[in-house]
Scaffold this motif. Structure first.
Motif, mmCIF file in Angstrom:
data_model
loop_
_atom_site.group_PDB
_atom_site.id
_atom_site.type_symbol
_atom_site.label_atom_id
_atom_site.label_comp_id
_atom_site.label_asym_id
_atom_site.label_seq_id
_atom_site.Cartn_x
_atom_site.Cartn_y
_atom_site.Cartn_z
ATOM 1 N N THR A 85 0.843 -1.190 0.000
ATOM 2 C CA THR A 85 0.000 0.000 0.000
ATOM 3 C C THR A 85 0.884 1.248 0.000
ATOM 4 O O THR A 85 2.005 1.234 0.518
ATOM 5 C CB THR A 85 -0.930 0.026 1.225
ATOM 6 O OG1 THR A 85 -0.161 -0.170 2.424
ATOM 7 C CG2 THR A 85 -1.988 -1.062 1.126
ATOM 8 N N ASN A 87 0.467 4.053 1.605
ATOM 9 C CA ASN A 87 0.641 4.557 2.963
ATOM 10 C C ASN A 87 0.533 3.401 3.949
ATOM 11 O O ASN A 87 -0.143 2.395 3.675
ATOM 12 C CB ASN A 87 -0.426 5.608 3.296
ATOM 13 C CG ASN A 87 -0.361 6.815 2.384
ATOM 14 O OD1 ASN A 87 0.718 7.360 2.147
ATOM 15 N ND2 ASN A 87 -1.511 7.225 1.845
ATOM 16 N N SER A 89 -0.942 1.046 6.408
ATOM 17 C CA SER A 89 -2.370 0.762 6.572
ATOM 18 C C SER A 89 -2.561 -0.520 7.362
ATOM 19 O O SER A 89 -1.685 -1.395 7.386
ATOM 20 C CB SER A 89 -3.051 0.611 5.201
ATOM 21 O OG SER A 89 -2.885 1.768 4.411
ATOM 22 N N ARG A 90 -3.711 -0.598 7.990
ATOM 23 C CA ARG A 90 -4.101 -1.866 8.608
ATOM 24 C C ARG A 90 -5.149 -2.523 7.714
ATOM 25 O O ARG A 90 -5.938 -1.852 7.048
ATOM 26 C CB ARG A 90 -4.636 -1.671 10.021
ATOM 27 C CG ARG A 90 -5.872 -0.808 10.151
ATOM 28 C CD ARG A 90 -6.208 -0.603 11.608
ATOM 29 N NE ARG A 90 -7.325 0.319 11.795
ATOM 30 C CZ ARG A 90 -7.639 0.852 12.971
ATOM 31 N NH1 ARG A 90 -6.925 0.561 14.051
ATOM 32 N NH2 ARG A 90 -8.659 1.673 13.069
ATOM 33 N N PHE A 111 -0.080 -1.267 11.364
ATOM 34 C CA PHE A 111 0.010 -0.426 10.161
ATOM 35 C C PHE A 111 1.314 -0.745 9.433
ATOM 36 O O PHE A 111 2.407 -0.554 9.982
ATOM 37 C CB PHE A 111 -0.042 1.050 10.540
ATOM 38 C CG PHE A 111 -1.402 1.514 10.962
ATOM 39 C CD1 PHE A 111 -2.289 2.054 10.040
ATOM 40 C CD2 PHE A 111 -1.807 1.417 12.285
ATOM 41 C CE1 PHE A 111 -3.551 2.492 10.425
ATOM 42 C CE2 PHE A 111 -3.064 1.846 12.683
ATOM 43 C CZ PHE A 111 -3.939 2.384 11.750
ATOM 44 N N GLN A 113 3.229 -1.136 5.197
ATOM 45 C CA GLN A 113 3.129 -0.864 3.764
ATOM 46 C C GLN A 113 3.274 -2.146 2.951
ATOM 47 O O GLN A 113 2.622 -2.291 1.923
ATOM 48 C CB GLN A 113 4.191 0.167 3.335
ATOM 49 C CG GLN A 113 3.839 1.592 3.741
ATOM 50 C CD GLN A 113 4.856 2.599 3.245
ATOM 51 O OE1 GLN A 113 5.855 2.862 3.912
ATOM 52 N NE2 GLN A 113 4.610 3.165 2.077
ATOM 53 N N ALA A 134 -8.187 -1.620 3.290
ATOM 54 C CA ALA A 134 -6.974 -1.008 3.844
ATOM 55 C C ALA A 134 -7.332 0.364 4.410
ATOM 56 O O ALA A 134 -7.875 1.215 3.697
ATOM 57 C CB ALA A 134 -5.904 -0.874 2.771
ATOM 58 N N GLU A 135 -7.022 0.582 5.680
ATOM 59 C CA GLU A 135 -7.305 1.858 6.342
ATOM 60 C C GLU A 135 -6.002 2.461 6.840
ATOM 61 O O GLU A 135 -5.258 1.819 7.591
ATOM 62 C CB GLU A 135 -8.266 1.663 7.510
ATOM 63 C CG GLU A 135 -8.607 2.950 8.241
ATOM 64 C CD GLU A 135 -9.487 2.725 9.458
ATOM 65 O OE1 GLU A 135 -9.877 3.726 10.092
ATOM 66 O OE2 GLU A 135 -9.767 1.554 9.791
ATOM 67 N N ASP A 136 -5.689 3.697 6.407
ATOM 68 C CA ASP A 136 -4.463 4.335 6.871
ATOM 69 C C ASP A 136 -4.718 5.072 8.178
ATOM 70 O O ASP A 136 -5.824 5.073 8.710
ATOM 71 C CB ASP A 136 -3.867 5.246 5.786
ATOM 72 C CG ASP A 136 -4.748 6.454 5.465
ATOM 73 O OD1 ASP A 136 -5.612 6.821 6.286
ATOM 74 O OD2 ASP A 136 -4.568 7.041 4.360
ATOM 75 N N ARG A 137 -3.674 5.700 8.696
ATOM 76 C CA ARG A 137 -3.770 6.342 10.011
ATOM 77 C C ARG A 137 -4.705 7.551 10.007
ATOM 78 O O ARG A 137 -5.181 7.971 11.062
ATOM 79 C CB ARG A 137 -2.380 6.758 10.490
ATOM 80 C CG ARG A 137 -1.500 5.591 10.920
ATOM 81 C CD ARG A 137 -0.275 6.099 11.690
ATOM 82 N NE ARG A 137 0.517 5.003 12.203
ATOM 83 C CZ ARG A 137 1.537 4.452 11.569
ATOM 84 N NH1 ARG A 137 1.875 4.907 10.360
ATOM 85 N NH2 ARG A 137 2.223 3.467 12.108
#
Length: 541
Positions: A85, A87, A89-90, A111, A113, A134-137
């Motif tokens: 990813t 950024n 991400s989780r 989190f 990449q 995928a969820e970034d901060r």
């Protein structure tokens, strides 16, 4: 490195080979060696190298993930996705379910990449829809749907019929079915297969404290059950142990149970291999080296008449004890063992094997052992007969002197018991034992009211569900008109309300698909600390 330990007192020579990740040990009556078996760990390492190289050679982004179905060749309804990813991400993965079953979803909280994400819970012979999120901060979310096709048709599985299913009242997880000798598999609340092992195995299917599975399995054409594999849910083998009993002609070398001890070692039911008796010996195995730490022969705590004069099932095989379970009692640093052919559950100090108490009908014991037999608090106590799977429950009555034990009472009087009710029913039963006073009473049971329909002469299981406090019972070998079937029943707490019932049919006499036990376990174990960070890149957290 090879360790050679002579244990002449019991007639064994124990050879332990310790390679980089593989541990195996063998028990011999004479000084001999066996040709090396295929090293499954090495095979899987080669598979890893191949798909890691393919990943490195490609450009696998979130929009173009690499998907490896059944990455280790042992769990066909699993996959591994690898991608990068932009950024950190989780990742959350969701396998879409059908027929009203709940979707199987899991979030990897770290989190990163570079991502290596297990996907569990695929259907067999299906074009599975899997959503990756995928969820970034900053809370920005990307979503991608991939298709993972499985072509296998698990013909080994039973015919399955869901009689009752109330998911909101059930213990969460899949119901994993442990055969006598076939393949382990897990079904969802609708009875659909969502996980299975491609390896023939039997008896031992346990979740370890690290989230891995401990499986009893075979690596030979005759399906000789002489291996223990420690494996994760993807089928990646962490350790393998071999017990080699060359003079034992049957295939059930690891015949009923294996448990993880507080010191991280394994305690396994095996055979003596130095005389004509069987299913009366345990060995403690060092988890790291494969060395035998303790050998426990149950003949040491019985008078010789118990085994020399035994007359009952399998007497020609010397199967006087038929030990079918072990449970560790942390509070007393003792073990519970179940003897089908003595119709008794015993609490023994470990490893000294001093008897704390005996749960069994009072007749037929030596004078010394009779003093350890628990006394009933009333005249209506039903003693266990040919029972299976005793386990100690969490505190049930806030009394430090008592201990509740749940087990499956097959209800067959073998060496002792009430012949007038023998084989009329089977039941799950919960006993309350006052260890200070040496007494026992029944506080719950289920199954007697179903009569012979719930009777199982052999195998079977009883489990306490820790989240809901339900009970999960398995009557594993019920005679019906066209053969045999098994029934798995989940009751709500200590009531007789059935919240789940699964009927498994198509079992033939002597069939390895007899249901030895059933377990309700989460597909993604909490203790399975699988990092979603790909080895190809560093985690950013």
């Amino acid at each position: 490195m090879t360790f050679l330990i002579l244990a002449l007192a019991v007639g064994w020579i124990i050879i332990a080979e310790n390679t980089s990740q593989t541990v195996s040990f063998s028990l011999f009556q004479s000084a001999s060696t066996t040709s090396s078996e295929t090293d499954l760990i090495e095979e899987q390492e080669q598979l890893e190298k191949e798909w890691q190289q393919e990943y490195m050679d490609g450009n696998h982004t979130f929009d173009n993930p690499m998907v490896i179905q059944n990455p280790y060749g042992e769990a066909p309804l699993t996959a591994l996705t690898k991608f990068r990813t932009e950024n950190p991400s989780r990742i959350t993965v969701t396998v879409a379910s059908r027929d009203g079953a709940e979707d199987i979803t899991h979030t990897y909280p770290a989190f990163n990449q570079e991502h290596e994400v297990p996907v569990l819970g695929l259907y067999p012979d299906t074009d599975n829809e899997v959503t990756i999120e995928a969820e970034d901060r900053q809370g920005n979310v990307q979503e991608q749907t991939v298709s993972i096709e499985t072509n296998d048709n698990p013909a080994f599985a039973h015919d399955r019929k869901v009689i009752e299913s109330s998911p909101q009242e059930m213990e969460p997880g899949l119901t994993f079915l442990t055969p006598g000798k076939s393949k382990f598999y897990g079904v969802d609340e609708q009875g659909d297969i969502r996980w299975y092992s491609s390896r023939t195995g039997g008896f031992v299917f346990k979740r370890l404290s690290n989230g891995n599975l401990l499986l009893g399995a075979s690596q030979s054409e005759d399906n000789r059950n002489e291996y223990l594999f420690e494996t994760d849910m993807l089928g990646k083998v962490q350790h393998q142990y071999k017990i080699n009993l060359p003079s034992y002609e049957d295939t059930n070398v690891i015949h009923h149970d294996a448990i993880e001890l507080p010191n991280n070692n394994l305690l396994v039911t095996v055979h003596d291999n130095s005389n004509s008796y069987e299913e009366d010996t345990m060995v403690e195995i060092d988890r790291d080296t494969g060395e035998t730490v303790e050998t426990l022969d149950l003949k040491d705590i019985f008078p010789s008449e118990a085994y020399e004069e035994y007359s009952g099932p399998n007497e020609s095989d010397g199967d006087w004890m038929h030990q079918n379970a072990i449970w560790y009692d942390k509070e007393k640093k003792s073990i519970l063992i179940s003897s089908r052919h003595q119709s008794a559950v015993m609490s023994l100090t470990y490893p000294d094997m001093n008897i704390n108490w005996i749960l069994g009908a009072p007749e037929g014991w030596s004078a010394d052992m009779a003093e350890k037999v628990l006394e009933p608090e009333n005249d209506n106590l039903k003693y266990p007969g040919a029972q299976h799977a005793p386990m100690i429950l969490p505190d049930q009555d806030a009394n430090p002197d008592t201990k509740d034990v749940l087990l499956f009472d097959n209800n067959r009087a073998v060496t002792r018991g009430d012949e007038s009710v023998s084989q009329n029913f089977s039941q799950g039963i919960q006993y309350r034992i006052n260890e200070e006073e040496g007494t026992v009473e029944t506080v719950w049971d289920y199954g007697k009211e179903r009569g012979k329909d719930f009777f199982s002469n052999v195998v079977s299981d009883a489990d306490y569900m820790y989240e809901t406090e339900n009970r999960l019972l398995t009557s594993g070998y019920q005679k019906v008109e066209d053969g045999y079937r098994a029934t798995v029943v989940e009751t709500a707490g200590t009531t007789d309300e059935v919240v789940y019932e699964l009927e498994l049919s198509g079992i033939e006499q002597g069939d390895g698909r007899v249901v030895y036990r059933a377990e309700r376990l989460p597909l993604y174990p909490d203790a399975w600390n699988y990092s979603s960070a790909s080895p190809a890149g560093d985690s950013s957290e």
